[in-house]
Design a protein around this motif. Structure first.
Motif, short mmCIF file in Angstrom:
data_model
loop_
_atom_site.label_atom_id
_atom_site.label_comp_id
_atom_site.label_asym_id
_atom_site.label_seq_id
_atom_site.Cartn_x
_atom_site.Cartn_y
_atom_site.Cartn_z
N UNK A 1 0.81 -1.21 0.00
CA UNK A 1 0.00 0.00 0.00
C UNK A 1 0.85 1.26 0.00
N UNK A 2 2.15 1.12 0.26
CA UNK A 2 3.03 2.28 0.21
C UNK A 2 3.49 2.60 -1.21
N UNK A 3 3.23 1.70 -2.14
CA UNK A 3 3.60 1.95 -3.53
C UNK A 3 2.58 2.90 -4.17
N UNK A 4 2.97 3.59 -5.24
CA UNK A 4 2.04 4.52 -5.89
C UNK A 4 0.75 3.82 -6.31
N UNK A 5 -0.38 4.43 -6.00
CA UNK A 5 -1.66 3.86 -6.35
C UNK A 5 -2.15 4.36 -7.72
N UNK A 6 -1.50 5.37 -8.25
CA UNK A 6 -1.91 5.92 -9.55
C UNK A 6 -0.68 6.35 -10.32
N UNK A 7 -0.62 5.98 -11.58
CA UNK A 7 0.49 6.37 -12.44
C UNK A 7 0.07 7.61 -13.22
N UNK A 8 0.81 8.70 -13.11
CA UNK A 8 0.38 9.94 -13.78
C UNK A 8 0.43 9.83 -15.29
N UNK A 9 -0.49 10.51 -15.95
CA UNK A 9 -0.49 10.60 -17.41
C UNK A 9 0.30 11.85 -17.79
N UNK A 10 1.37 11.66 -18.54
CA UNK A 10 2.25 12.75 -18.94
C UNK A 10 2.24 12.85 -20.46
N UNK A 11 1.96 14.02 -20.99
CA UNK A 11 1.88 14.20 -22.43
C UNK A 11 3.19 13.81 -23.11
N UNK A 12 3.11 12.87 -24.04
CA UNK A 12 4.28 12.47 -24.80
C UNK A 12 5.20 11.50 -24.09
N UNK A 13 4.86 11.10 -22.87
CA UNK A 13 5.68 10.18 -22.09
C UNK A 13 4.80 9.07 -21.54
N UNK A 14 5.38 7.89 -21.35
CA UNK A 14 4.62 6.77 -20.80
C UNK A 14 5.43 6.08 -19.71
N UNK A 15 4.78 5.78 -18.60
CA UNK A 15 5.42 5.10 -17.48
C UNK A 15 4.69 3.78 -17.22
N UNK A 16 5.45 2.73 -16.90
CA UNK A 16 4.81 1.47 -16.51
C UNK A 16 5.68 0.77 -15.47
N UNK A 17 5.15 0.55 -14.27
CA UNK A 17 5.93 -0.11 -13.22
C UNK A 17 5.53 -1.58 -13.04
#
Length: 209
Positions: A1-17
């Motif tokens: 539960x200490x891990x990020x609960x939401x991955x931000x949407x960034x224009x032109x960039x993509x994140x995946x954990x």
């Protein structure tokens, strides 16, 4: 539960954990820390030891870093401050390796510091590059040596770049014959799959592991 609960949407960039602990709880950790309106802190860390002890140290690391990162534009400065606090409370033999990235979203730049962590991987035009600024793990030293060795590097991102932060749980994963996956095979995978989306890349790597 200490891990990020939401991955931000960034224009032109993509994140995946991706996260999977070796036991019910673990000492690996990643985080996404809002620094200011234009910057996002990205953290990948690994504490010595596993289980409950590792997870407790990681909880300390998370709260310390999250309190210090906002408003600070230097990864080197943040790592030095984190070490000055964490080193006082860690028992001898306990340490944390940390990769801390500061992403400048509009300028597409990364500022990179590594406290003894695995190199950051950059896949660009099919070639694999490792970025490994100098630094020792958090907790090894209470200040002077850490501050002298921690470095900061800048990377300008280009269209199509893939950047991979990871812990040794990837390269030290073993098969039934106790053969490690290894850095060479990991880099080969990165070169072969660097044009894929982050989600496809990560899910394929997990399947290969």
């Amino acid at each position: 539960m200490l891990l990020p609960q939401r991955i931000p949407h960034l224009a032109g960039l993509e994140l995946f954990p991706f996260y999977r602990s070796a036991r019910e709880v673990g000492g690996d950790y990643y985080d996404l820390v809002p620094v200011d309106r234009e910057h996002l802190g990205i953290v990948v860390a690994d504490v010595s030891g596993k289980g409950v002890q590792g997870s407790l140290v990681m909880a300390m690391m998370r709260s310390t870093l999250r309190s210090l990162a906002p408003g600070r534009g230097s990864t080197r400065q943040v790592m030095s401050l984190v070490n000055s606090i964490m080193a006082r409370d860690l028992k001898p033999g306990t340490f944390v390796t940390v990769l801390y990235l500061l992403l400048d979203v509009p300028r597409r730049e990364l500022l990179i510091s590594s406290a003894g962590h695995n190199p950051l991987v950059l896949v660009r035009a099919g070639a694999v590059h490792t970025i490994n600024p100098g630094g020792i793990a958090v907790g090894f030293d209470k200040g002077p040596l850490f501050d002298q060795t921690i470095e900061e590097k800048r990377l300008r991102l280009e269209p199509g770049d893939l950047v991979v932060g990871y812990t040794d749980g990837v390269v030290e994963a073993m098969d039934g014959a106790r053969q490690e996956y290894g850095a060479e095979r990991f880099y080969q995978y990165c070169a072969a799959h660097g044009v894929e989306s982050p989600q496809v890349f990560v899910e394929g790597l997990v399947a290969d592991l």
